[in-house]
Design an enzyme around this catalytic site. Structure first.
Site, PDB file in Angstrom:
ATOM      1  N   LYS A   1      38.859 177.569 160.381  1.00 55.07           N
ATOM      2  CA  LYS A   1      37.429 177.216 160.393  1.00 55.07           C
ATOM      3  C   LYS A   1      37.162 175.833 161.001  1.00 55.07           C
ATOM      4  O   LYS A   1      36.008 175.450 161.216  1.00 55.07           O
ATOM      5  CB  LYS A   1      36.868 177.234 158.965  1.00 55.07           C
ATOM      6  CG  LYS A   1      37.119 178.518 158.173  1.00 55.07           C
ATOM      7  CD  LYS A   1      36.323 179.674 158.732  1.00 55.07           C
ATOM      8  CE  LYS A   1      36.485 180.972 157.958  1.00 55.07           C
ATOM      9  NZ  LYS A   1      35.915 180.998 156.639  1.00 55.07           N
TER      10      LYS A   1
ATOM     11  N   THR B   1      36.107 183.611 150.519  1.00 51.66           N
ATOM     12  CA  THR B   1      36.854 182.471 149.971  1.00 51.66           C
ATOM     13  C   THR B   1      36.305 182.103 148.598  1.00 51.66           C
ATOM     14  O   THR B   1      37.070 181.858 147.649  1.00 51.66           O
ATOM     15  CB  THR B   1      36.786 181.262 150.933  1.00 51.66           C
ATOM     16  OG1 THR B   1      37.011 181.709 152.269  1.00 51.66           O
ATOM     17  CG2 THR B   1      37.821 180.211 150.566  1.00 51.66           C
TER      18      THR B   1
ATOM     19  N   GLY C   1      32.331 178.142 150.873  1.00 52.93           N
ATOM     20  CA  GLY C   1      33.101 178.245 152.107  1.00 52.93           C
ATOM     21  C   GLY C   1      32.267 177.817 153.303  1.00 52.93           C
ATOM     22  O   GLY C   1      31.165 177.286 153.161  1.00 52.93           O
ATOM     23  N   ALA C   2      32.796 178.073 154.492  1.00 52.82           N
ATOM     24  CA  ALA C   2      32.079 177.746 155.734  1.00 52.82           C
ATOM     25  C   ALA C   2      32.593 178.654 156.841  1.00 52.82           C
ATOM     26  O   ALA C   2      33.713 179.159 156.779  1.00 52.82           O
ATOM     27  CB  ALA C   2      32.294 176.289 156.108  1.00 52.82           C
TER      28      ALA C   2
ATOM     29  N   GLY D   1      27.688 185.276 155.742  1.00 51.31           N
ATOM     30  CA  GLY D   1      27.435 186.272 154.694  1.00 51.31           C
ATOM     31  C   GLY D   1      25.956 186.419 154.387  1.00 51.31           C
ATOM     32  O   GLY D   1      25.581 187.044 153.383  1.00 51.31           O
TER      33      GLY D   1
ATOM     34  N   GLU E   1      22.292 179.099 149.628  1.00 53.41           N
ATOM     35  CA  GLU E   1      23.424 178.160 149.679  1.00 53.41           C
ATOM     36  C   GLU E   1      22.918 176.738 149.909  1.00 53.41           C
ATOM     37  O   GLU E   1      23.370 175.785 149.263  1.00 53.41           O
ATOM     38  CB  GLU E   1      24.395 178.564 150.789  1.00 53.41           C
ATOM     39  CG  GLU E   1      25.139 179.849 150.470  1.00 53.41           C
ATOM     40  CD  GLU E   1      26.008 180.363 151.607  1.00 53.41           C
ATOM     41  OE1 GLU E   1      26.862 181.213 151.339  1.00 53.41           O
ATOM     42  OE2 GLU E   1      25.843 179.925 152.749  1.00 53.41           O
TER      43      GLU E   1
HETATM   44  C1  5RP Z   1      28.000 183.023 153.468  1.00 52.48           C
HETATM   45  C2  5RP Z   1      28.699 181.822 153.972  1.00 52.48           C
HETATM   46  C3  5RP Z   1      30.171 181.745 153.756  1.00 52.48           C
HETATM   47  O1  5RP Z   1      30.479 180.561 153.109  1.00 52.48           O
HETATM   48  C4  5RP Z   1      30.861 181.790 155.080  1.00 52.48           C
HETATM   49  O2  5RP Z   1      30.412 182.927 155.807  1.00 52.48           O
HETATM   50  C5  5RP Z   1      32.388 181.848 154.935  1.00 52.48           C
HETATM   51  O3  5RP Z   1      32.736 183.058 154.363  1.00 52.48           O
HETATM   52  P1  5RP Z   1      34.241 183.482 154.137  1.00 52.48           P
HETATM   53  O4  5RP Z   1      34.773 182.639 153.041  1.00 52.48           O
HETATM   54  O5  5RP Z   1      34.153 184.958 153.775  1.00 52.48           O
HETATM   55  O6  5RP Z   1      34.978 183.275 155.442  1.00 52.48           O
HETATM   56  O7  5RP Z   1      28.129 180.911 154.519  1.00 52.48           O
HETATM   57  O8  5RP Z   1      26.636 183.024 153.830  1.00 52.48           O
END
Ligand code: 5RP
Length: 223
Positions: free
Chosen positions: A121, A31, A82-83, A97, A103
């Site tokens: 989410k 994201t 993102g989350a 990630g 972060e």
């Molecule tokens: C990475 C994170 C990301 O924000 C979380 O995994 C969401 O990722 P995506 O936008 O690919 O769904 O915490 O460490």
């Protein structure tokens, strides 16, 4: 709309929170990649970014956005990330990630956390997504036992048949089976366990705003 299109939509919507002439905190993930792509379209209006991962740094630099070391700048106006899960109070699980430590550092350095996410989410109670915890490798098995005592099942995240090594040279435990009813207390408790670098509950560094993408477009939720 596809999930990818929703990510593009919230990534573009986040530009509204970028303060002209300032440095913006940038998270990690698919994201955020959409946000970085959108940021490139206004790159002449910002000073640059503080990045939360090697992956985001590479993407920012490839698009010509200057990346600053967190130690070389002061407080940031906004952090955009993102989350993996967000609840109705702005508490989040993050780290899918593997970038959770940086972060949380950049989030702590920023006045406002703007979470960008699609509706999938949104949860009632954190804990459905396996909780990422960055740990010092020698503490991994002891921490597996400590999570078991809380009712969780922790496993060392693997990549190509080996433990995944984070940007900080550490391991990630992914913990399933938890129901995190009190995210603030949980984050405080687990953060104190020896060997834990960062727990992926973001309660003390919760979102102030969430831009939530869904069928009706982008909904702005303020906490
Ligand atoms: C990475 C994170 C990301 O924000 C979380 O995994 C969401 O990722 P995506 O936008 O690919 O769904 O915490 O460490």
């Amino acid at each position: 709309m596809t999930q990818d299109e929703l990510k593009t939509l919230v990534g573009q919507a986040a530009l509204h929170y970028v303060v002209p002439g300032e440095i913006v905190g940038v998270g990690t993930g698919s994201t955020v990649n959409k946000f970085i792509d959108a940021l490139a379209s206004i790159k002449d209006q910002v000073k640059g970014a503080v990045s939360s991962s090697e992956a985001s740094t590479a993407r920012l630099k490839a698009l010509g956005i200057p990346v600053f070391d967190a130690n070389d700048v002061g407080e940031l106006a906004v952090y955009i990330d993102g989350a993996d899960e967000i609840d109705g109070r702005g508490y989040m699980v993050k780290g899918g990630g593997a970038a959770l430590t940086r972060e949380k550092i950049v989030a702590a350095q920023s006045r406002l956390f703007v979470c960008i996410a699609d509706e999938s989410k949104l949860v009632q109670t954190l804990g459905q997504f396996p909780l990422p915890v960055e740990v010092i490798p020698m503490s991994a098995n002891q921490l597996v036992r400590q999570f078991a005592a809380l009712g969780g099942k922790a496993a060392i995240r693997q990549k190509d048949g080996q433990p995944l090594v984070t940007d900080n040279g550490q391991y990630i435990l992914d913990v399933t089976g938890l129901q995190i009813a009190d995210p603030l207390a949980f984050e405080t408790q687990v953060s104190q366990w020896p060997g834990v670098v960062t727990v992926g509950v973001f309660a003390h560094q919760k979102a102030g705003v969430c831009l939530l993408g869904g069928a009706a477009g982008v909904k702005t939720v303020t906490y």
